[in-house]
Scaffold this motif. Structure first.
Motif, PDB file in Angstrom:
ATOM      1  N   GLU A 162       0.774  -1.273  -0.050  1.00 34.06           N
ATOM      2  CA  GLU A 162      -0.087  -0.062  -0.054  1.00 34.06           C
ATOM      3  C   GLU A 162       0.650   1.234   0.075  1.00 34.06           C
ATOM      4  O   GLU A 162       0.405   2.196  -0.274  1.00 34.06           O
ATOM      5  CB  GLU A 162      -1.014   0.091   1.361  1.00 34.06           C
ATOM      6  CG  GLU A 162      -0.267  -0.058   2.423  1.00 34.06           C
ATOM      7  CD  GLU A 162       0.063  -1.314   3.038  1.00 34.06           C
ATOM      8  OE1 GLU A 162       0.081  -1.522   4.349  1.00 34.06           O
ATOM      9  OE2 GLU A 162       0.074  -2.327   2.551  1.00 34.06           O
ATOM     10  N   TRP A 163       2.106   1.178   0.227  1.00 37.60           N
ATOM     11  CA  TRP A 163       3.084   2.304   0.104  1.00 37.60           C
ATOM     12  C   TRP A 163       3.842   2.570  -1.065  1.00 37.60           C
ATOM     13  O   TRP A 163       4.586   3.556  -1.037  1.00 37.60           O
ATOM     14  CB  TRP A 163       3.951   2.481   1.429  1.00 37.60           C
ATOM     15  CG  TRP A 163       3.165   2.506   2.711  1.00 37.60           C
ATOM     16  CD1 TRP A 163       3.079   1.541   3.679  1.00 37.60           C
ATOM     17  CD2 TRP A 163       2.695   3.741   3.062  1.00 37.60           C
ATOM     18  NE1 TRP A 163       2.177   2.046   4.662  1.00 37.60           N
ATOM     19  CE2 TRP A 163       1.857   3.416   4.469  1.00 37.60           C
ATOM     20  CE3 TRP A 163       2.275   4.798   2.805  1.00 37.60           C
ATOM     21  CZ2 TRP A 163       1.146   4.225   5.156  1.00 37.60           C
ATOM     22  CZ3 TRP A 163       1.599   5.836   3.550  1.00 37.60           C
ATOM     23  CH2 TRP A 163       1.130   5.421   4.581  1.00 37.60           C
ATOM     24  N   LEU A 164       3.464   1.687  -2.162  1.00 38.46           N
ATOM     25  CA  LEU A 164       4.107   2.002  -3.244  1.00 38.46           C
ATOM     26  C   LEU A 164       3.816   3.122  -3.973  1.00 38.46           C
ATOM     27  O   LEU A 164       2.835   3.623  -3.966  1.00 38.46           O
ATOM     28  CB  LEU A 164       3.855   0.595  -4.586  1.00 38.46           C
ATOM     29  CG  LEU A 164       4.518  -0.366  -4.220  1.00 38.46           C
ATOM     30  CD1 LEU A 164       4.058  -1.564  -5.147  1.00 38.46           C
ATOM     31  CD2 LEU A 164       6.002  -0.526  -4.215  1.00 38.46           C
ATOM     32  N   PRO A 165       4.772   3.971  -4.734  1.00 40.94           N
ATOM     33  CA  PRO A 165       4.262   4.923  -5.497  1.00 40.94           C
ATOM     34  C   PRO A 165       3.324   4.776  -6.648  1.00 40.94           C
ATOM     35  O   PRO A 165       3.566   3.756  -7.215  1.00 40.94           O
ATOM     36  CB  PRO A 165       5.419   5.926  -5.838  1.00 40.94           C
ATOM     37  CG  PRO A 165       6.469   4.684  -5.879  1.00 40.94           C
ATOM     38  CD  PRO A 165       6.022   3.808  -4.797  1.00 40.94           C
ATOM     39  N   ILE A 166       2.409   5.689  -7.000  1.00 40.67           N
ATOM     40  CA  ILE A 166       1.602   5.506  -8.037  1.00 40.67           C
ATOM     41  C   ILE A 166       2.560   5.587  -9.360  1.00 40.67           C
ATOM     42  O   ILE A 166       1.922   4.449 -10.262  1.00 40.67           O
ATOM     43  CB  ILE A 166       0.442   6.330  -8.043  1.00 40.67           C
ATOM     44  CG1 ILE A 166      -0.542   6.383  -7.025  1.00 40.67           C
ATOM     45  CG2 ILE A 166      -0.175   6.493  -9.705  1.00 40.67           C
ATOM     46  CD1 ILE A 166      -1.143   5.069  -7.133  1.00 40.67           C
ATOM     47  N   ALA A 167       3.312   6.299  -9.574  1.00 42.44           N
ATOM     48  CA  ALA A 167       4.279   6.394 -10.675  1.00 42.44           C
ATOM     49  C   ALA A 167       4.841   4.894 -10.995  1.00 42.44           C
ATOM     50  O   ALA A 167       5.521   4.594 -10.121  1.00 42.44           O
ATOM     51  CB  ALA A 167       5.305   7.621 -10.617  1.00 42.44           C
ATOM     52  N   GLY A 168       4.726   4.400 -12.252  1.00 40.81           N
ATOM     53  CA  GLY A 168       5.347   3.462 -12.525  1.00 40.81           C
ATOM     54  C   GLY A 168       4.446   1.984 -12.150  1.00 40.81           C
ATOM     55  O   GLY A 168       4.755   0.964 -12.512  1.00 40.81           O
ATOM     56  N   LEU A 169       3.320   2.111 -11.737  1.00 38.49           N
ATOM     57  CA  LEU A 169       2.359   1.090 -11.614  1.00 38.49           C
ATOM     58  C   LEU A 169       1.705   0.808 -12.953  1.00 38.49           C
ATOM     59  O   LEU A 169       1.422   1.824 -13.679  1.00 38.49           O
ATOM     60  CB  LEU A 169       1.223   1.413 -10.361  1.00 38.49           C
ATOM     61  CG  LEU A 169       1.388   1.330  -9.014  1.00 38.49           C
ATOM     62  CD1 LEU A 169       0.381   1.855  -8.318  1.00 38.49           C
ATOM     63  CD2 LEU A 169       2.141   0.034  -8.680  1.00 38.49           C
ATOM     64  N   PRO A 170       1.451  -0.591 -13.079  1.00 37.42           N
ATOM     65  CA  PRO A 170       0.730  -0.920 -14.444  1.00 37.42           C
ATOM     66  C   PRO A 170      -0.695  -0.117 -14.207  1.00 37.42           C
ATOM     67  O   PRO A 170      -1.317  -0.004 -13.318  1.00 37.42           O
ATOM     68  CB  PRO A 170       0.598  -2.224 -14.269  1.00 37.42           C
ATOM     69  CG  PRO A 170       1.745  -2.939 -13.579  1.00 37.42           C
ATOM     70  CD  PRO A 170       1.923  -1.540 -12.400  1.00 37.42           C
TER      71      PRO A 170
ATOM     72  N   GLY B  36      -3.408  -1.166 -14.821  1.00 38.79           N
ATOM     73  CA  GLY B  36      -4.550  -2.121 -14.231  1.00 38.79           C
ATOM     74  C   GLY B  36      -4.514  -1.736 -12.798  1.00 38.79           C
ATOM     75  O   GLY B  36      -5.624  -1.659 -12.237  1.00 38.79           O
ATOM     76  N   TYR B  37      -3.349  -1.807 -12.128  1.00 38.09           N
ATOM     77  CA  TYR B  37      -3.166  -1.498 -10.777  1.00 38.09           C
ATOM     78  C   TYR B  37      -3.882  -0.199 -10.310  1.00 38.09           C
ATOM     79  O   TYR B  37      -4.774   0.015  -9.649  1.00 38.09           O
ATOM     80  CB  TYR B  37      -2.056  -1.544 -10.346  1.00 38.09           C
ATOM     81  CG  TYR B  37      -1.323  -3.115 -10.170  1.00 38.09           C
ATOM     82  CD1 TYR B  37      -1.365  -3.921 -11.146  1.00 38.09           C
ATOM     83  CD2 TYR B  37      -0.632  -3.339  -8.757  1.00 38.09           C
ATOM     84  CE1 TYR B  37      -0.849  -5.269 -10.794  1.00 38.09           C
ATOM     85  CE2 TYR B  37      -0.299  -4.691  -8.551  1.00 38.09           C
ATOM     86  CZ  TYR B  37      -0.479  -5.557  -9.673  1.00 38.09           C
ATOM     87  OH  TYR B  37      -0.205  -6.851  -9.469  1.00 38.09           O
ATOM     88  N   MET B  38      -3.699   0.932 -11.509  1.00 39.01           N
ATOM     89  CA  MET B  38      -3.962   2.336 -11.121  1.00 39.01           C
ATOM     90  C   MET B  38      -5.748   2.204 -11.221  1.00 39.01           C
ATOM     91  O   MET B  38      -6.076   2.951 -10.309  1.00 39.01           O
ATOM     92  CB  MET B  38      -3.428   3.043 -12.339  1.00 39.01           C
ATOM     93  CG  MET B  38      -2.129   3.463 -12.264  1.00 39.01           C
ATOM     94  SD  MET B  38      -1.528   4.749 -13.321  1.00 39.01           S
ATOM     95  CE  MET B  38       0.086   4.609 -13.476  1.00 39.01           C
ATOM     96  N   GLN B  39      -6.047   1.411 -12.004  1.00 36.65           N
ATOM     97  CA  GLN B  39      -7.740   1.360 -12.002  1.00 36.65           C
ATOM     98  C   GLN B  39      -8.225   0.780 -10.624  1.00 36.65           C
ATOM     99  O   GLN B  39      -9.180   1.264 -10.175  1.00 36.65           O
ATOM    100  CB  GLN B  39      -8.240   0.626 -13.203  1.00 36.65           C
ATOM    101  CG  GLN B  39      -9.477   0.422 -13.433  1.00 36.65           C
ATOM    102  CD  GLN B  39     -10.137   1.896 -13.727  1.00 36.65           C
ATOM    103  OE1 GLN B  39     -10.362   2.797 -13.125  1.00 36.65           O
ATOM    104  NE2 GLN B  39     -10.354   1.855 -15.227  1.00 36.65           N
TER     105      GLN B  39
ATOM    106  N   ALA C  80     -10.387   1.587  -5.292  1.00 37.12           N
ATOM    107  CA  ALA C  80     -10.110   1.449  -3.715  1.00 37.12           C
ATOM    108  C   ALA C  80     -10.445   2.503  -2.836  1.00 37.12           C
ATOM    109  O   ALA C  80     -10.936   2.728  -1.536  1.00 37.12           O
ATOM    110  CB  ALA C  80      -8.797   0.918  -3.304  1.00 37.12           C
ATOM    111  N   ARG C  81     -10.097   3.800  -3.691  1.00 39.41           N
ATOM    112  CA  ARG C  81     -10.233   5.184  -3.035  1.00 39.41           C
ATOM    113  C   ARG C  81     -11.772   5.335  -2.748  1.00 39.41           C
ATOM    114  O   ARG C  81     -12.288   5.840  -1.571  1.00 39.41           O
ATOM    115  CB  ARG C  81      -9.636   6.095  -3.872  1.00 39.41           C
ATOM    116  CG  ARG C  81      -9.861   7.573  -3.564  1.00 39.41           C
ATOM    117  CD  ARG C  81      -9.470   8.589  -4.378  1.00 39.41           C
ATOM    118  NE  ARG C  81     -10.142   8.403  -5.575  1.00 39.41           N
ATOM    119  CZ  ARG C  81      -9.732   9.047  -6.669  1.00 39.41           C
ATOM    120  NH1 ARG C  81      -8.605   9.470  -6.978  1.00 39.41           N
ATOM    121  NH2 ARG C  81     -10.533   8.969  -7.914  1.00 39.41           N
TER     122      ARG C  81
END
Length: 536
Positions: free
Chosen positions: A153-161, A163-166, A171-172
């Motif tokens: 849960e503490w990974l930065p958003i930048a660089g995520l696939p 699909g994970y961002m969606q 989750a938000r």
């Protein structure tokens, strides 16, 4: 006691500058229901959701007519904050994440958990509290776990696939305590097949816990897989409603595209199949962000108007951009049987191809330059037209102002560009007249094949007809081969001899403008080939 219907929208009407985009639309969503909202691009889905979520564009342009009832109480939702306070969440098609923040920080943004520290205790002020990172991480982890996401849960958003961002977006929303209705706007568009299946399972799980879901999608198989009920919009009107038990892909598809088509290009060529091929596209792929093309082959015939259609983001826009060398492309192009060099706009223009971009204001025009400069600029740069020797020295050339003025005045008259004169800045023209300037610049190149992308985007209904009439006139009177890419299927069917439908970057089929609405609906949903095989 909570109302059975969490949302009721009654006779919603919305106008943008005299253009009615919603015409008395009504919609009812029950608690714990997955309600699909489907329709072509421009059907009114996004406007209806903007009303529901209180987006500023709605009330800065005159508001709405009609009534919105949420959880049994009539309400006016005039801001996203008001929507959130009611319990409405929205997962947007375009990600609303901060790339420099962690997953947890994005999930808890504007709802941070704080705790007292020494200073806040001494001062007796909650404003001096510090973030409770442990509690926030715990909340984020709980939301992620409920979606089946095994990620730090503490990974930065930048660089995520993507699909994970969606899933972080979702989750938000589900982390919010009072959530009663979730709007999903094309949530599977960026997901792989396995991720999409996972998301559909999550939607069912959320609905089982009493959260109502409004599901906007172009993928009709997903609608049948999860939706309890389905509302179909077309041209700003509600044209159908059905329950899951009554729904079929064929029914939904036909409702989405069915309409009376008035064919403007009555002189459709009877012997079209026998005519020579002007341009052959062979196994072409184009890497255009959001409009990727995958291995398309297509023959464009001399003297035809061929349409390229499909839903948003399916790749139709990428074809012309790839042919013209504006985005990296692979494959083979043959002009009159001769192989063309790819990925160089200059070569495309020298091969008598011209392009009117879908991005009229960003790419198509020099907004702070005059009409006449816009009309001749590309021809001056690429073809060295409208130039004359400086003081008789042929090596040094300057603009031939008299020739430019004469040519601009002729095109202003021929295309009926409404302006104060050739020196007027293009920024000060209406959308329809700006589009005509773009076409004038393309015609100045004297092309044999004219590519026009989204010719009527952002212009009023009267100007739309003028632009379409102009394309038909160029085809009839000059014999020009025209390739029109458009999200407006009705427009393509009104002027084209053939229409190629693109789905997920590939050519789904080529249809006659008079083909049944069902065929068009299936093709737009990527089901035409499958349906044809099953019918055999």
């Amino acid at each position: 006691m909570a109302a059975e219907n969490i949302l009721e929208m009654h006779n919603i009407e919305k106008e943008y500058f005299g253009n009615r985009v919603l015409k008395g639309v009504s919609l009812t969503v029950k608690q714990g229901e997955i309600h699909a909202l489907v329709g072509e691009n421009g059907a009114g889905k996004s406007t209806l959701m903007n009303i529901l979520f209180g987006m500023p564009v709605i009330y800065s342009t005159g508001g709405i007519k009609g009534e919105v009832v949420f959880d049994g109480s009539p309400t006016e939702i005039k801001s996203p904050r008001a929507a959130l306070e009611l319990g409405i969440g929205m997962v947007h098609q375009e990600f609303m994440l901060l790339p420099g923040f962690s997953i947890t920080e994005n999930i808890k943004l504007n709802r941070e958990v704080t705790k007292h520290n020494t200073v806040s205790k001494l001062m007796g002020s909650s404003k001096l509290q510090t973030l409770d990172m442990a509690a926030m991480g715990k909340d984020a982890k709980k939301a992620l776990d409920s979606l089946g996401m095994n990620v730090d849960e503490w990974l930065p958003i930048a660089g995520l696939p993507v699909g994970y961002m969606q899933f972080v977006e979702i989750a938000r929303e589900i982390d919010k305590e009072n959530i009663k209705l979730l709007v999903f706007d094309e949530p599977t568009a960026v997901l792989t097949e396995s991720e999409a299946d996972k998301l559909l399972a999550v939607m069912k799980k959320l609905a089982a816990h009493g959260i109502a879901i409004l599901f906007i999608t172009h993928r009709l198989d997903e609608v049948l897989a999860v939706a309890d009920s389905i509302t179909v919009l077309r041209d700003g009107e509600k044209v159908g409603f059905m329950t899951q038990q009554d729904a079929t892909i064929e029914k939904i598809a036909e409702m989405m595209v069915g309409r009376k088509i008035e064919h403007m290009n009555q002189a459709t060529k009877e012997a079209q199949q026998e005519e020579a091929v002007a341009l052959s596209v062979r196994n072409m792929s184009v890497n255009m962000p959001g409009e990727v093309v995958k291995n398309i082959s297509l023959d464009i015939k001399k003297g035809e108007i061929i349409g390229i259609g499909g839903l948003a983001g399916q790749g139709k826009i990428g074809i012309a951009n790839g042919i013209m060398g504006l985005y990296p492309a692979q494959g083979e192009l043959l002009k009159d049987g001769v192989v063309m060099k790819m990925n160089t706009p200059r070569d495309a223009i020298e091969n008598k191809l011209a392009f009117v971009s879908e991005d009229r204001r960003g790419v198509g025009l020099l907004l702070d330059n005059s009409i006449e400069t816009n009309i001749v600029m590309t021809a001056m740069q690429i073809q060295e037209k409208f130039l004359k020797p400086l003081l008789g020295i042929h090596v040094i050339k300057m603009a031939d102002s008299a020739h430019i003025r004469k040519h601009a005045l002729k095109l202003i008259q021929d295309l009926d560009i409404r302006c104060t004169g050739p020196t007027q800045l293009t920024r000060r023209l209406s959308g329809g007249n700006q589009q005509k300037v773009c076409i004038a610049r393309a015609l100045t190149l004297e092309p044999e094949i004219l590519f026009v992308s989204e010719p009527t985007r952002g212009i009023d209904i009267g100007a739309k007809k003028l632009v379409l009439d102009l394309l038909v006139k160029l085809n009839r009177d000059l014999g020009m081969t025209i390739v029109v890419t458009s999200s407006e299927l009705g427009e393509l069917r009104s002027i084209c001899d053939r229409i190629a439908i693109v789905y997920e970057g590939r050519l789904e089929t080529i249809l006659s403008p008079t083909a049944p609405d069902l065929d068009y609906g299936l093709a737009m949903a990527g089901k035409y080939q499958q349906h044809s095989r099953e019918a055999v």
